[in-house]
Motif scaffolding. Structure first.
Motif, PDB file in Angstrom:
ATOM      1  N   TRP A 106     -18.961   7.860  36.665  1.00 40.27           N
ATOM      2  CA  TRP A 106     -17.791   8.737  36.775  1.00 40.27           C
ATOM      3  C   TRP A 106     -16.995   8.483  38.051  1.00 40.27           C
ATOM      4  N   ARG A 107     -17.580   7.727  38.983  1.00 40.57           N
ATOM      5  CA  ARG A 107     -16.855   7.267  40.169  1.00 40.57           C
ATOM      6  C   ARG A 107     -17.327   5.852  40.472  1.00 40.57           C
ATOM      7  N   LYS A 117     -11.987   7.799  40.902  1.00 39.59           N
ATOM      8  CA  LYS A 117     -12.600   8.683  39.923  1.00 39.59           C
ATOM      9  C   LYS A 117     -12.264   8.103  38.558  1.00 39.59           C
ATOM     10  N   ASP A 143     -11.697   8.701  34.939  1.00 39.64           N
ATOM     11  CA  ASP A 143     -11.350   9.928  34.234  1.00 39.64           C
ATOM     12  C   ASP A 143     -10.803   9.638  32.838  1.00 39.64           C
ATOM     13  N   SER A 196     -22.991   7.172  38.792  1.00 40.98           N
ATOM     14  CA  SER A 196     -21.862   6.837  39.650  1.00 40.98           C
ATOM     15  C   SER A 196     -22.164   5.611  40.492  1.00 40.98           C
TER      16      SER A 196
END
Length: 161
Positions: free
Chosen positions: A11-12, A28, A30, A137
């Motif tokens: 997610w990052r 990020k 998204d 992440s």
């Protein structure tokens, strides 16, 4: 017939924008956002051979030095943020590098002060290449070492704001 596998992103992630001279910037990832956004400290408009261009300055947090770039404007449209507020934004086309994959993406320039990530990678930049695992992440480390300034301009005598 099997589909080619997509690269999994957390997610990052650390991404690079090598055409702009950005060797590593936190983004990020998204899938809820349609477009990608890049925080810029300042931006200015000008014409180059009758075509619209934008100049901008950004400072990747880890780099410490401001980077100035220019690029042709590929679009200008209203973007609605997560709070429901619409703003007219300039879009440029640049190279994205993440997880060993390079591709051209459109990205809008905006002020993201107060946001945890200076870049937002939206779903149009991920289509057919990436999928997101929201439980993970920074799966791919930094995209590469910081790159020195590279100005994208046909004219070395670029206008100033």
């Amino acid at each position: 017939m099997s589909m080619p596998s997509k690269v999994v992103l957390g997610w990052r992630e650390w991404v690079a924008l090598p055409t702009l001279g950005v060797g590593a910037i936190r983004a990020k990832i998204d899938s809820g956002a349609r477009s990608s956004a890049l925080h810029v400290d300042d931006q200015w408009r000008f014409s180059e051979r009758g075509a619209p261009w934008v100049g901008f300055r950004l400072t990747p947090a880890h780099a410490g030095e401001a980077i100035e770039c220019t690029a042709p404007v590929v679009d200008e449209r209203t973007v609605v943020d997560s709070g429901g507020h619409g703003t007219l934004r300039v879009f440029i086309r640049t190279t994205l590098r993440v997880a060993g994959v390079e591709r051209e993406i459109d990205i809008n320039l905006t002020r993201r002060h107060g946001m945890a990530f200076p870049m937002l990678l939206g779903r149009t930049a991920m289509v057919k290449a990436f999928t997101v695992d929201p439980a993970r992440s920074f799966l791919h480390g930094r995209a590469g070492p910081p790159v020195r300034l590279h100005v994208v301009s046909p004219d070395p005598a670029r206008p100033h704001p």
